[in-house]
Design a protein around this motif. Structure first.
Motif, PDB file in Angstrom:
ATOM      1  N   GLN B   6       7.005  -0.814  14.152  1.00 29.49           N
ATOM      2  CA  GLN B   6       6.402  -0.383  12.903  1.00 29.49           C
ATOM      3  C   GLN B   6       6.790   1.061  12.641  1.00 29.49           C
ATOM      4  N   GLU B  22       6.509  -0.143   7.328  1.00 31.64           N
ATOM      5  CA  GLU B  22       7.510  -1.158   7.643  1.00 31.64           C
ATOM      6  C   GLU B  22       7.192  -1.869   8.950  1.00 31.64           C
ATOM      7  N   CYS B  23       7.479  -3.143   8.982  1.00 35.24           N
ATOM      8  CA  CYS B  23       7.333  -3.951  10.192  1.00 35.24           C
ATOM      9  C   CYS B  23       8.640  -4.693  10.420  1.00 35.24           C
ATOM     10  N   ARG B  24       9.213  -4.486  11.594  1.00 35.15           N
ATOM     11  CA  ARG B  24      10.508  -5.118  11.895  1.00 35.15           C
ATOM     12  C   ARG B  24      10.450  -5.925  13.181  1.00 35.15           C
ATOM     13  N   SER B  25      11.031  -7.107  13.145  1.00 37.79           N
ATOM     14  CA  SER B  25      11.244  -7.864  14.379  1.00 37.79           C
ATOM     15  C   SER B  25      12.642  -7.491  14.862  1.00 37.79           C
ATOM     16  N   LEU B  26      12.725  -6.976  16.082  1.00 43.62           N
ATOM     17  CA  LEU B  26      13.981  -6.362  16.527  1.00 43.62           C
ATOM     18  C   LEU B  26      14.962  -7.345  17.149  1.00 43.62           C
ATOM     19  N   GLN B  29      14.265 -13.574  14.556  1.00 42.58           N
ATOM     20  CA  GLN B  29      14.047 -13.733  13.127  1.00 42.58           C
ATOM     21  C   GLN B  29      12.658 -14.298  12.875  1.00 42.58           C
ATOM     22  N   GLU B  52       8.837 -14.880   4.308  1.00 40.67           N
ATOM     23  CA  GLU B  52      10.176 -14.468   3.882  1.00 40.67           C
ATOM     24  C   GLU B  52      10.618 -15.249   2.651  1.00 40.67           C
ATOM     25  N   HIS B  71       8.602  -9.242   1.824  1.00 39.77           N
ATOM     26  CA  HIS B  71       9.254  -9.765   3.035  1.00 39.77           C
ATOM     27  C   HIS B  71      10.658 -10.177   2.635  1.00 39.77           C
ATOM     28  N   THR B  75      13.790 -10.123   9.150  1.00 46.03           N
ATOM     29  CA  THR B  75      13.399  -9.156  10.182  1.00 46.03           C
ATOM     30  C   THR B  75      12.576  -8.000   9.636  1.00 46.03           C
ATOM     31  N   LEU B  76      12.235  -8.023   8.353  1.00 50.84           N
ATOM     32  CA  LEU B  76      11.536  -6.879   7.779  1.00 50.84           C
ATOM     33  C   LEU B  76      10.471  -7.324   6.782  1.00 50.84           C
ATOM     34  N   THR B  78       7.278  -5.264   4.524  1.00 53.65           N
ATOM     35  CA  THR B  78       6.689  -3.972   4.213  1.00 53.65           C
ATOM     36  C   THR B  78       5.333  -4.161   3.555  1.00 53.65           C
TER      37      THR B  78
END
Lengths: 111, 118
Positions: B6, B22-26, B29, B52, B71, B75-76, B78
């Protein structure tokens, strides 16, 4: 908004002793439950999960018990360590994978 | 295990401004991400489900015009707190569901974003 003066139920436990944290859930149709650990200022960390077709599941130093009859979940931590000090939440999975969290229990480990 | 990040971790803003988190899955997916809010000494309360490529689904009592969710990629996601006020000060946490993990049940949580509105 924020509520002032709230206190989480707190379990104080001597280092090396076992801890038991309890949780009541609301939806008898829930089929998946998770215990999370949350340290101050951090996001929840997965500890262990259990599906509704089981009544017990063991992990490393942790055991989750599920009693569907009374809608009760417990987390047992063996040989509690100072690093186990945190807030513990149970969660149940609802529709569309949404999680409903319980109120939380603070565990304080006394060295 | 899967990692969710985040950004920012902390933000202080003036009343009336908008703040984007922001929230990201690194490393996976996430077709679905979730946004929670947590007040001190309280539990996590689900605000909305971020899907998504489609509109977010908000929980009852959460104003969708106040908390904008986008979305745009796998991977992102917000969360934008629009016209923030002091009562919006809270710890905002996202999670991401990895459909390939734990039978699709497992959610991975971000480290949270502490929002303080002056």
């Amino acid at each position: 908004g924020e509520s002032v003066g709230l206190h989480l139920p707190t379990l104080s436990v001597q280092e090396g002793d076992n801890s038991i944290i309890n949780c009541a859930y609301s939806n008898s149709a829930s089929d998946y439950f998770i215990w999370y650990k949350q340290e101050s200022g951090k996001g929840p960390q997965f500890i262990i999960d259990i599906r509704s077709n089981m009544d017990k599941r063991q992990g490393q130093r942790v055991t989750v018990l599920l009693n569907k009859t009374v809608k009760h979940l417990s987390l047992q931590i063996a040989a509690t360590q100072p690093g186990d000090s945190a807030v513990y939440f149970c969660a149940e999975k609802g529709g569309n994978n949404r999680l409903a969290f319980g109120k939380g229990n603070q565990v304080v480990v006394i060295p | 295990g899967a990692v969710v990040s985040q950004h920012p971790s902390r933000v202080i803003c003036k009343s009336g401004t908008s703040v984007k988190i922001e929230c990201r899955s690194l490393d996976f997916q996430a077709t679905t991400m979730f946004w929670y809010r947590q007040f001190p000494k309280q539990s996590l309360m689900l605000m909305a489900t971020s899907n998504e490529g489609s509109k977010a689904t908000y929980e009852q009592g959460v104003e969708k015009d106040k908390f904008l969710i986008n979305h745009a990629s796998l991977t992102l996601s917000t969360l934008t707190v629009t016209s923030a006020h002091p009562e919006d000060s809270s710890f905002y946490i996202c999670s991401a569901r990895d459909p390939t993990s734990g039978g699709g049940n497992e959610q991975f949580f971000g480290p949270g974003t502490r929002l303080t509105v002056l």
